[in-house]
Design a protein around this motif. Sequence first.
Motif, mmCIF file in Angstrom:
data_model
loop_
_atom_site.group_PDB
_atom_site.id
_atom_site.type_symbol
_atom_site.label_atom_id
_atom_site.label_comp_id
_atom_site.label_asym_id
_atom_site.label_seq_id
_atom_site.Cartn_x
_atom_site.Cartn_y
_atom_site.Cartn_z
ATOM 1 N N THR A 82 1.113 -1.260 -0.061
ATOM 2 C CA THR A 82 -0.135 -0.086 0.482
ATOM 3 C C THR A 82 1.017 0.978 -0.298
ATOM 4 O O THR A 82 0.208 1.943 -0.943
ATOM 5 N N ALA A 83 1.903 1.297 1.142
ATOM 6 C CA ALA A 83 2.958 2.022 0.693
ATOM 7 C C ALA A 83 3.571 2.789 -0.666
ATOM 8 O O ALA A 83 3.734 4.215 -1.182
ATOM 9 N N PHE A 84 4.115 1.223 -0.805
ATOM 10 C CA PHE A 84 4.908 1.462 -2.594
ATOM 11 C C PHE A 84 4.013 2.313 -3.520
ATOM 12 O O PHE A 84 4.208 3.130 -4.006
ATOM 13 N N PHE A 85 2.420 1.360 -3.424
ATOM 14 C CA PHE A 85 1.867 1.931 -4.701
ATOM 15 C C PHE A 85 1.345 3.363 -4.153
ATOM 16 O O PHE A 85 1.272 4.195 -5.235
ATOM 17 N N ARG A 86 0.916 3.809 -3.370
ATOM 18 C CA ARG A 86 0.791 5.400 -2.854
ATOM 19 C C ARG A 86 2.303 6.360 -3.294
ATOM 20 O O ARG A 86 1.417 8.158 -3.431
ATOM 21 N N ILE A 87 2.786 5.607 -2.898
ATOM 22 C CA ILE A 87 4.056 6.905 -2.567
ATOM 23 C C ILE A 87 5.032 6.841 -4.643
ATOM 24 O O ILE A 87 5.121 7.661 -4.416
ATOM 25 N N GLN A 88 3.618 5.974 -4.949
ATOM 26 C CA GLN A 88 4.841 5.492 -6.619
ATOM 27 C C GLN A 88 4.007 6.528 -7.546
ATOM 28 O O GLN A 88 3.964 7.051 -8.380
ATOM 29 N N GLN A 89 2.232 6.722 -6.996
ATOM 30 C CA GLN A 89 1.466 7.439 -7.662
ATOM 31 C C GLN A 89 1.641 8.718 -7.243
ATOM 32 O O GLN A 89 1.801 9.753 -8.247
ATOM 33 N N ALA A 90 2.297 9.129 -5.839
ATOM 34 C CA ALA A 90 2.790 11.163 -6.119
ATOM 35 C C ALA A 90 3.859 11.137 -6.363
ATOM 36 O O ALA A 90 3.842 11.961 -7.657
ATOM 37 N N SER A 91 4.730 9.966 -6.653
ATOM 38 C CA SER A 91 6.198 10.490 -7.636
ATOM 39 C C SER A 91 6.131 10.221 -9.142
ATOM 40 O O SER A 91 6.768 11.137 -9.672
ATOM 41 N N LYS A 92 4.848 9.850 -9.647
ATOM 42 C CA LYS A 92 4.715 9.767 -10.830
ATOM 43 C C LYS A 92 4.480 11.355 -11.483
ATOM 44 O O LYS A 92 5.321 11.889 -12.611
ATOM 45 N N THR A 93 3.988 12.266 -10.895
ATOM 46 C CA THR A 93 3.800 13.783 -11.304
ATOM 47 C C THR A 93 5.412 14.719 -10.933
ATOM 48 O O THR A 93 5.725 15.466 -11.118
ATOM 49 N N LEU A 94 5.928 13.749 -10.232
ATOM 50 C CA LEU A 94 7.660 14.554 -9.970
ATOM 51 C C LEU A 94 8.657 13.902 -11.145
ATOM 52 O O LEU A 94 9.911 13.827 -11.069
ATOM 53 N N ASN A 95 8.335 12.370 -11.738
ATOM 54 C CA ASN A 95 8.844 11.896 -12.450
ATOM 55 C C ASN A 95 10.630 10.926 -12.047
ATOM 56 O O ASN A 95 11.439 10.869 -12.307
ATOM 57 N N ILE A 96 9.719 10.657 -10.731
ATOM 58 C CA ILE A 96 10.888 10.180 -9.924
ATOM 59 C C ILE A 96 10.487 8.293 -10.270
ATOM 60 O O ILE A 96 9.200 7.889 -10.378
ATOM 61 N N SER A 97 11.762 7.953 -10.274
ATOM 62 C CA SER A 97 11.704 6.618 -11.053
ATOM 63 C C SER A 97 11.039 5.407 -9.938
ATOM 64 O O SER A 97 10.749 5.240 -8.673
ATOM 65 N N GLN A 98 11.100 4.262 -10.186
ATOM 66 C CA GLN A 98 10.347 3.094 -9.422
ATOM 67 C C GLN A 98 10.874 2.745 -8.772
ATOM 68 O O GLN A 98 10.650 2.798 -7.250
#
Length: 192
Positions: A82-98
Amino acid sequence: MSEEKTYRSVGMAKIDDNFRISLNIKWLTQIIVGVGFIVMGYLRIENRIKLALKPQQDLDDLFNKVAQSAKDSRQPLEATATAFFRIQQASKTLNISQETALRSTELFNKLLTVQGVSMHESRSALLQYSQALQSGKFQGDEFRAISEILPSILDLIADATGKSVKQLRILARQGKITPRVMLQALGQNADK
């Protein structure tokens, strides 16, 4: 008299057999319900990880990475997914890698482990942290909740920004602590 004794013995045996059957059915029902909960938990984990997959990426590979992160941080797999999914979703707008999102998840989880917070507090901290990432600002309720549950993250952000925790409170009120700063603070302090 012996007929009566035999009749009672047979009657007691039937009651005993019925009781055993009833108990076995109850145990079997509990086992089935337990297996159902495990399967549902697994499906929730898998679905969260599927949503974070990149095109052509193998689900098993990403699942194993998330599972290893949970193991390394001593946090439950479902909470880590759950944490990974949420951080991954938020990171998309920041162009942060998986990979960076996965590393941030692990570091956040390790902070939770080191702080010794309860499962309820962990879920709350994760929710507030992910909401701050998604809203683009670490302020208000998110800042208050995280500072109460996980004050060590404020120290990391203070180190990353060169500001004091007191100054961070002012910056938070002004909405000047961004998701990029939050994630960089975790990344810069990974080896501490």
